[in-house]
Design a protein around this motif. Structure first.
Motif, PDB file in Angstrom:
ATOM      1  N   ALA A  79      -1.699  -3.639  11.051  1.00 53.95           N
ATOM      2  CA  ALA A  79      -1.639  -3.538   9.592  1.00 53.95           C
ATOM      3  C   ALA A  79      -0.761  -4.644   9.040  1.00 53.95           C
ATOM      4  O   ALA A  79      -0.011  -5.286   9.774  1.00 53.95           O
ATOM      5  CB  ALA A  79      -1.082  -2.178   9.174  1.00 53.95           C
ATOM      6  N   SER A  80      -0.839  -4.823   7.724  1.00 56.11           N
ATOM      7  CA  SER A  80       0.003  -5.822   7.076  1.00 56.11           C
ATOM      8  C   SER A  80       1.324  -5.188   6.668  1.00 56.11           C
ATOM      9  O   SER A  80       1.446  -3.965   6.553  1.00 56.11           O
ATOM     10  CB  SER A  80      -0.694  -6.369   5.835  1.00 56.11           C
ATOM     11  OG  SER A  80      -0.730  -5.371   4.834  1.00 56.11           O
ATOM     12  N   TRP A 135       2.547  -5.429   3.782  1.00 53.96           N
ATOM     13  CA  TRP A 135       2.308  -4.820   2.461  1.00 53.96           C
ATOM     14  C   TRP A 135       1.875  -3.365   2.608  1.00 53.96           C
ATOM     15  O   TRP A 135       2.412  -2.470   1.955  1.00 53.96           O
ATOM     16  CB  TRP A 135       1.212  -5.616   1.727  1.00 53.96           C
ATOM     17  CG  TRP A 135       0.907  -5.060   0.358  1.00 53.96           C
ATOM     18  CD1 TRP A 135       1.517  -5.412  -0.817  1.00 53.96           C
ATOM     19  CD2 TRP A 135      -0.054  -4.036   0.028  1.00 53.96           C
ATOM     20  NE1 TRP A 135       0.982  -4.667  -1.858  1.00 53.96           N
ATOM     21  CE2 TRP A 135       0.031  -3.826  -1.363  1.00 53.96           C
ATOM     22  CE3 TRP A 135      -0.955  -3.280   0.770  1.00 53.96           C
ATOM     23  CZ2 TRP A 135      -0.774  -2.879  -2.035  1.00 53.96           C
ATOM     24  CZ3 TRP A 135      -1.752  -2.343   0.112  1.00 53.96           C
ATOM     25  CH2 TRP A 135      -1.669  -2.143  -1.278  1.00 53.96           C
ATOM     26  N   TYR A 136       0.905  -3.165   3.506  1.00 53.25           N
ATOM     27  CA  TYR A 136       0.405  -1.797   3.666  1.00 53.25           C
ATOM     28  C   TYR A 136       1.495  -0.889   4.212  1.00 53.25           C
ATOM     29  O   TYR A 136       1.678   0.244   3.756  1.00 53.25           O
ATOM     30  CB  TYR A 136      -0.807  -1.741   4.594  1.00 53.25           C
ATOM     31  CG  TYR A 136      -1.201  -0.298   4.857  1.00 53.25           C
ATOM     32  CD1 TYR A 136      -1.806   0.447   3.851  1.00 53.25           C
ATOM     33  CD2 TYR A 136      -0.888   0.336   6.055  1.00 53.25           C
ATOM     34  CE1 TYR A 136      -2.122   1.790   4.045  1.00 53.25           C
ATOM     35  CE2 TYR A 136      -1.194   1.670   6.255  1.00 53.25           C
ATOM     36  CZ  TYR A 136      -1.814   2.393   5.261  1.00 53.25           C
ATOM     37  OH  TYR A 136      -2.110   3.716   5.431  1.00 53.25           O
ATOM     38  N   GLN A 163       3.754   0.162   1.436  1.00 50.81           N
ATOM     39  CA  GLN A 163       3.057   1.080   0.525  1.00 50.81           C
ATOM     40  C   GLN A 163       2.860   2.440   1.169  1.00 50.81           C
ATOM     41  O   GLN A 163       3.077   3.479   0.551  1.00 50.81           O
ATOM     42  CB  GLN A 163       1.669   0.510   0.179  1.00 50.81           C
ATOM     43  CG  GLN A 163       1.695  -0.721  -0.683  1.00 50.81           C
ATOM     44  CD  GLN A 163       2.180  -0.424  -2.077  1.00 50.81           C
ATOM     45  OE1 GLN A 163       1.820   0.590  -2.653  1.00 50.81           O
ATOM     46  NE2 GLN A 163       3.013  -1.297  -2.611  1.00 50.81           N
ATOM     47  N   ALA A 164       2.411   2.388   2.418  1.00 47.30           N
ATOM     48  CA  ALA A 164       2.089   3.645   3.101  1.00 47.30           C
ATOM     49  C   ALA A 164       3.356   4.440   3.377  1.00 47.30           C
ATOM     50  O   ALA A 164       3.317   5.670   3.407  1.00 47.30           O
ATOM     51  CB  ALA A 164       1.340   3.366   4.395  1.00 47.30           C
ATOM     52  N   TYR A 210      -7.461  -9.917   8.828  1.00 52.54           N
ATOM     53  CA  TYR A 210      -7.071 -10.882   7.782  1.00 52.54           C
ATOM     54  C   TYR A 210      -8.024 -12.076   7.752  1.00 52.54           C
ATOM     55  O   TYR A 210      -7.697 -13.117   7.244  1.00 52.54           O
ATOM     56  CB  TYR A 210      -5.642 -11.387   7.971  1.00 52.54           C
ATOM     57  CG  TYR A 210      -4.657 -10.303   8.310  1.00 52.54           C
ATOM     58  CD1 TYR A 210      -4.202  -9.432   7.318  1.00 52.54           C
ATOM     59  CD2 TYR A 210      -4.199 -10.118   9.602  1.00 52.54           C
ATOM     60  CE1 TYR A 210      -3.322  -8.416   7.622  1.00 52.54           C
ATOM     61  CE2 TYR A 210      -3.308  -9.104   9.908  1.00 52.54           C
ATOM     62  CZ  TYR A 210      -2.873  -8.257   8.918  1.00 52.54           C
ATOM     63  OH  TYR A 210      -2.008  -7.261   9.230  1.00 52.54           O
ATOM     64  N   GLY A 256       3.826   6.414   0.286  1.00 49.75           N
ATOM     65  CA  GLY A 256       2.826   7.467   0.185  1.00 49.75           C
ATOM     66  C   GLY A 256       3.044   8.555   1.230  1.00 49.75           C
ATOM     67  O   GLY A 256       2.863   9.744   0.954  1.00 49.75           O
ATOM     68  N   ASP A 282       3.612  -8.127   9.425  1.00 52.41           N
ATOM     69  CA  ASP A 282       2.165  -8.133   9.656  1.00 52.41           C
ATOM     70  C   ASP A 282       1.922  -8.088  11.156  1.00 52.41           C
ATOM     71  O   ASP A 282       2.607  -8.763  11.916  1.00 52.41           O
ATOM     72  CB  ASP A 282       1.535  -9.464   9.192  1.00 52.41           C
ATOM     73  CG  ASP A 282       1.518  -9.615   7.685  1.00 52.41           C
ATOM     74  OD1 ASP A 282       1.706  -8.610   6.982  1.00 52.41           O
ATOM     75  OD2 ASP A 282       1.313 -10.745   7.225  1.00 52.41           O
ATOM     76  N   ASP A 332      -2.633   9.056  -0.913  1.00 48.44           N
ATOM     77  CA  ASP A 332      -1.260   8.588  -0.696  1.00 48.44           C
ATOM     78  C   ASP A 332      -1.191   7.514   0.385  1.00 48.44           C
ATOM     79  O   ASP A 332      -0.433   6.560   0.275  1.00 48.44           O
ATOM     80  CB  ASP A 332      -0.355   9.757  -0.282  1.00 48.44           C
ATOM     81  CG  ASP A 332      -0.156  10.742  -1.419  1.00 48.44           C
ATOM     82  OD1 ASP A 332       0.094  10.288  -2.552  1.00 48.44           O
ATOM     83  OD2 ASP A 332      -0.277  11.954  -1.176  1.00 48.44           O
TER      84      ASP A 332
END
Lengths: 154, 298, 330, 434
Positions: free
Chosen positions: B276-277, B279-280, B283-284, C244, B287, B272, C197
């Motif tokens: 961005a985190s 997690w992102y 995921q990214a 956050y 993608g 983090d 995506d």
């Protein structure tokens, strides 16, 4: 201290600087050339943009001693009342300046673009301005002005 | 803080002599886009600055099967170079997204690599292309593959008396397929949240624009020399080895695209931060790799 | 995959300080050749009040725009102004300017009336001349009248203006109050492209319609609309002071961390100005400065919904929120 | 009315000065011998100051003056009157100013700040306004975490009968929204230059958006009448609400008076981003009652504003929000509660749009969701509910010069949207049917 020799807007200067003095500090504090502004001191906002040997740089993160023997152009050297550069007139005509704080840097970024690419597309203009932040205009009229100046230059 | 010392190296040899003399006290100054920010923010008070901007390290040479770029070559020069445009289009594409015009005018390829940010923009195309760097010191030279160069955030294998003098980039085959994309928080002047490149040589399959359709089983019969690279998702810019291995020697179909993307994401170890985190970023990554591969086969 | 969508949002905005009670004053001084000094302390923060107020003074006095100088830099010379906020300066300082100009004009009219053998009430001023209503050939030059007033009649040609809306405090039980001078109206449509995506959103265009009462200067009104649209893009997609929602984690320390839109982030913007004059503003003007930053964000979020079928209820709509929403949707 | 100048696209009054780079901003005013300022700021978001020793700072070569709250004639200021020029016993946000130094150069000033000995007992902060509202939450200030509107912890707007309204509704649409905290990000940083004159007067070059307010506060803080202080400003490099609160003028003034020397304080961008005023975040809950044919018959709103540690303009911002949060629509039954909640952040304050920005955001999110729920064109829904001439807002203000319908028609023309005939024919001056 080190001796720095440079030309600003066609005039030769010799000043004493430290190893870490920035070009922006030289211009504003030593030479009283206040067109380039202090906006962030991290190279992010572009309010201090000037040309060094024709290339666009952020004066706030330019080590002054790396400009030794070079030529600097600031907004003051771009054009003066009665002999404005076409970009300055276009900025005025198209309402490209609101608060005016980013304007000196914005003009220098525009000049650097047109010197290299006299007939840019709108997207190329936006790319050329991408390091110069403006919070007032949404950039629309700045891009309009540069497109118009590019037309005039041809 | 009276300001330290400043030396302008007029040759590489002079720069190496200064580094040998001052070692860890010395900070190499090229474009200054990193060092001067730290100086202004009082995060760094360098005792010795060694300026290498005018010591003969600004060049791009075409050596046939490889291109070598001097360590103090600004990105704007790389962007302008016809050699880079023709032989290393992936590098040309990635450099467009580095910083902003004024930063590219002075920021150098060597500086970007030596700073060793996990988000270093130039690392992605260079790792994808299998580049190496040449480190020189008074006692000699060595060539290090870029993959072995980064050790951690801000850390490399460079010794204090060494200078990154050259980046050596093998020219890929002409028919190599590649794609690059940088996800930032805005369209310009932003550190990457995740950036990635995919490169491979394709055999079989149909050339661009013909009727090999998405619903057909296979886009290319065999991929080779495959590399999947991501940045800002690990302590160093990342060559996703498992994902690359999946591509290598395989037939590329929709199923493999999904698998490669998922594997690449699994290889990341993001954190983090303000951009961005974790997690992102993971995921990214998936993608991004998926969309890069899809762009190649489209 | 990339998907496109359009979204609509509208809005209103009050002119002047909510609850009223905010003053602006202006002094208009006419020099012996008919040139004008407009003296106040309203601040130009880029919106262009020096331009707009000079236009209002010029219009009311009947002199050309370039014959008005604005002196707004000094509390020693300038009378009270509450300040540049609450979309108030064109309206409040504009009303004060108009009143000051009218008072100065009356001094000139009282002298011109003798020359023109007419009553002051029958006079008008425009284009540097004072003339009899309906008989423009019966005119005198404002400069000549100002000279005679100054040296012949030893007058000081000064007008004073003060505008303040009567304060209105809300009823504690119901909130009943008359808090604003007038309202301006907005409608904005956004078009976006969403990358399913990566979650990235690109604003392709923003189209804006605003009622500003009377556009004292349409060029400057467009500038406000475009600048507000840019700020709206920032709020919609990228700006975030406390990521956050945690203030101690990752506070933005530089303009590299606190990202605002660059020229490449703000889309092409089309603008149309609608004029429904206010009953109480100078020449019907309303405030426009602030409202332009409001409707773009919900329009962009609606466009994202149109593109990918998810509602995202927290700003900014980062790529992360887009991906999370798409995953939740399945 | 025939107009000659009003309505014309005349060029900007100061446009040529801007493009020449001649516009003089405060930081461009150079006065020889000017001292620079640096501040000691709280390293913690909440704490009790146990001790502060500035004696070593005073001895740093180049340091001309050091000030703590003891040197300030009137230490309280701000729109809410509750801020401290320099912290006394407590700090309530990270970065709150505790002591300042004026020195011949920046290095000396920074060294002096480094040498100040501050002992602080850190206390538990609260950052999330929703947490701060809960009973037992750490207290930002002794009197509690919620601003009191008289006897009420919130501003209430009651129009019609919202519960009756919901009964008439065919559908209810509810939503919760968060509008984030934002910075003005004006390009010109906070900066002030104060120059003492031989006559005993003080000239202050200011970036204020509200010169008379700053004049009033500075006079009060330093203890001088308005005849002794002159503010020079009027041209500012962007504000957007950032420069309504005084950030640097009062400190520069105090140090100029103390040293008898010109004093400039320019905040770094880092200080601006971390410690200056900002748009506080909003958490908003909406409940709307709508009939099948798309008429809003009831709207209930509860809004919470993160105000940071001090009142500043927050109570005003919440008022403004509440007055118009029902949006540009005639809704016969409205109930609004707006809370102004303190947290251990820098004081939130004005930013372009005040409380209307979050109101427009959340209200329009609702409208688009309602349109989706009804299967109705979002344009049509808005035309149906748009205010008409002579209708009343939730604060019972009767409206004139209403033009939402016409503004939407203008937008439709711009984007090439073909409106159905009944919307094309609609006008704000027409009386609403039913």
């Amino acid at each position: 201290m080190y001796t720095l020799e440079l030309k600003v807007n066609g005039r030769a200067y010799k000043v004493e600087v430290k190893a870490t003095t920035t070009l922006l500090q030289v211009l504003r504090e030593k030479l009283g050339i206040t067109g380039p502004k202090v906006g962030c001191e991290t190279g992010d906002c572009g309010a201090c943009s000037v040309l060094v040997n024709g290339k666009l740089v952020k004066a706030c993160i330019t080590n002054a001693l790396t400009v030794h023997g070079k030529e600097v152009l600031t907004v003051e050297g771009l054009g003066r009342p009665g002999a404005f550069h076409p970009l300055q007139l276009a900025f005025h005509e198209h309402y490209a300046a609101q608060c005016g704080f980013c304007t000196p840097g914005m003009l220098m970024a525009a000049k650097a673009l047109l010197d290299e690419n006299p007939k840019p597309t709108r997207d190329e203009v936006k790319e050329a301005l991408s390091g110069n932040l403006c919070r007032c205009t949404g950039y629309v009229k700045i891009v309009d002005a540069i497109m118009a100046a590019a037309g005039e230059k041809a | 803080m009276s300001g330290g010392e400043f030396y302008r190296a007029s040759s590489v040899q002079e720069a190496l002599d200064l580094l040998a003399k001052y070692g860890a006290k010395a900070h190499v100054l090229a474009g200054g886009t990193d060092i001067m920010v730290k100086v202004n923010r009082r995060q760094l008070a360098p005792e010795v600055l060694v300026y290498i901007g005018e010591c003969g390290l600004n060049y791009i040479k075409d050596l046939g099967d490889k291109v070598v770029i001097g360590g103090a070559t600004p990105f704007a020069e790389i962007l302008r170079s016809d050699v880079v445009k023709q032989k290393l289009p992936l590098l040309a594409e990635a450099v467009k997204h580095i910083g902003t015009p004024a930063i590219r005018n002075v920021g150098t390829i060597g500086g970007n690599l030596v700073t060793a940010s996990p988000a270093a923009d130039s690392s992605v195309p260079l790792l994808a292309l299998g580049a190496s760097v040449k480190l020189a010191s008074k006692s000699g030279e060595r060539v290090v593959p870029l993959e072995a160069f980064f050790k951690g955030p801000g850390e490399t294998v460079r010794k204090p008396d060494e200078l990154l003098v050259e980046v050596i980039i093998p020219v890929p085959d002409k028919d190599v397929k590649f794609a690059y994309h940088k996800i930032g928080r805005r369209k310009a002047g932003t550190l990457s949240v995740v950036a990635g490149a995919v490169i491979f040589k394709a055999e079989g399959g149909a050339p661009r624009g013909t009727a090999i359709a998405r619903d057909q089983a296979c886009y290319f019969e065999k991929c080779s020399q495959a590399r999947v690279v991501l940045n800002a998702v690990a302590p160093t810019p990342l060559v996703a080895k498992k994902a690359s291995a999946l591509l290598e020697g395989s037939a590329l179909d929709a199923e493999l695209i999904a698998k490669v993307a998922k594997t690449a994401a699994e290889e990341t170890s993001p954190i983090d931060d303000v951009r961005a985190s974790a997690w992102y970023r993971r995921q990214a990554s998936e993608g991004l790799v998926k969309s890069l591969l899809e762009r190649i086969v489209a | 995959m990339k998907k496109r969508g359009v979204g609509l949002a509208v809005g209103l905005y009050p002119t002047g300080m909510s609850g009223g009670g905010d003053s602006s004053q202006a002094v208009v001084k006419v020099k012996p050749d008919g040139s004008v000094d407009l003296i106040l302390t309203s601040v130009d923060i880029g919106q262009g009040c020096k331009t707009v107020l000079a236009q209002i003074a010029a219009e009311e006095l009947g002199v050309p725009y370039d014959r008005v100088d604005v002196v707004n830099d000094d509390t020693d010379t300038g009378p009270l102004c509450f300040g540049t906020f609450a979309s108030r300066v064109t309206f409040v300082a504009g009303n004060a300017t108009k009143e000051a100009a009218r008072e100065a004009k009356q001094i000139l009219f009282s002298i011109a009336a003798d020359k023109l053998e007419a009553s002051p009430e029958d006079l008008e001023a425009a284009n540097g001349k004072i003339y009899v209503k309906g008989a423009p050939e019966r005119s005198v030059d404002i400069g000549a009248i100002a000279g005679e007033a100054t040296f012949g009649l030893r007058k000081v040609i000064v007008g004073r203006g003060h505008y303040m809306r009567t304060p209105s405090a809300p009823d504690p039980a119901t909130g009943k109050t008359d808090p604003f001078a007038t309202l301006a109206w907005a409608a904005v449509q956004a078009e976006v492209e969403v990358d399913t995506d990566t979650g990235e959103v690109t604003v392709l265009r923003l189209d804006c319609a605003y009622d500003v009462g009377r556009a004292v200067n349409p060029l400057l009104v467009e500038g406000q609309i475009e600048g507000g649209a840019g700020m709206g893009v920032g709020a919609a997609l990228m700006e975030q002071l406390y990521p956050y929602k945690s203030p101690v984690k990752f506070p933005a320390e530089t303009f590299g961390d606190y990202v605002i839109p660059t020229a490449m982030d703000v889309p092409d913007i089309r603008t149309v100005i609608y004029e429904c004059p206010s009953t109480n503003g100078p020449f019907g003007a309303k405030g426009i400065g602030e409202m332009t930053a409001n409707a773009p964000a919900p329009a962009i979020v609606a466009a994202i919904h149109d593109a990918i079928g998810v509602w995202i209820d927290e700003l900014p709509v980062t790529p992360e929120k887009v991906l999370r929403a798409l995953q939740a949707k399945g | 009315m025939a107009l000659n100048v009003v309505g014309q696209r005349v060029k900007r009054y100061d446009g040529l000065a801007h493009v020449a780079g001649e516009t003089r901003f405060v930081d461009d005013v150079i006065v020889p011998g000017t001292l620079v300022v640096k501040g000691l700021r709280s390293p913690v978001p909440k704490g009790k100051i146990k001790s502060l020793d500035v004696s070593a700072a005073e001895k740093v070569p180049g340091v001309v003056a050091v000030m703590t709250h003891k040197d300030v004639p009137n230490n309280r200021y701000g729109w809410g009157g509750d801020q401290y020029v320099l912290a006394e016993d407590h700090v309530r946000y990270r970065g709150e100013l505790i002591a300042v130094v004026a020195a011949e150069n920046e290095d000396a000033a920074l060294e002096a700040v480094d040498k100040m000995k501050l002992e602080i007992e850190e206390q538990e902060p609260v950052f999330d306004p929703l947490e701060a509202m809960k009973p037992g939450a750490p207290k930002v200030r002794p009197e509690g975490n919620i601003f009191m509107y008289g006897d009420s912890p919130c501003r209430k707007i009651i129009f019609g009968d919202v519960n009756e309204g919901f009964k008439k509704a065919d559908i209810i649409v509810e939503g919760k929204y968060h509008h984030q905290g934002l910075k003005h990000a004006q390009m010109e940083p906070h900066v002030s230059l104060a120059v003492p004159e031989a006559t005993g007067r003080l000239t202050i070059y200011t970036v204020s958006q509200a010169m008379y307010f700053h004049l009033t506060w500075v006079c009060n803080i330093v203890g001088l009448p308005m005849s002794k202080v002159r503010m020079i400003g009027g041209t500012v490099g962007g504000g957007f609400g950032a420069k309504n609160d005084v950030h640097a003028d009062h400190i520069a003034a105090l140090l100029a008076l103390k040293t008898g020397r010109p004093v400039k304080w320019r905040w770094t961008r880092e200080e601006d981003l971390l410690f200056s005023t900002f748009r506080g975040s909003w958490d908003m809950e909406f409940k709307d009652g709508v009939t099948k044919d798309g008429r809003l018959v009831a709207r209930q709103v509860k809004s919470i504003r993160d105000s940071g540690a001090y009142t500043s303009l927050n109570a005003y911002v919440v008022d403004k929000h509440c007055f118009l949060v029902a949006g540009p629509y005639f809704i016969p039954n409205v109930y609004v509660e707006g809370y102004c909640v303190y947290t251990n952040k820098p004081p939130a304050s004005s930013m372009r749009g005040f409380g209307i920005t979050p109101a427009t955001y959340a209200g329009e999110m609702q409208m688009n969701k309602i349109a989706e729920a009804l299967g109705m064109d979002p344009w049509e829904l808005r035309f149906k509910n748009a205010f008409r001439e002579g209708e009343m807002t939730a604060t019972q203000r009767v409206l004139d010069s209403v033009a939402l319908i016409e503004t939407m028609q203008a937008l439709a023309g711009l984007v090439g949207k073909e409106l159905p005939p009944h919307l094309k024919a609609m006008a704000s001056t027409q009386k609403r049917e039913g």
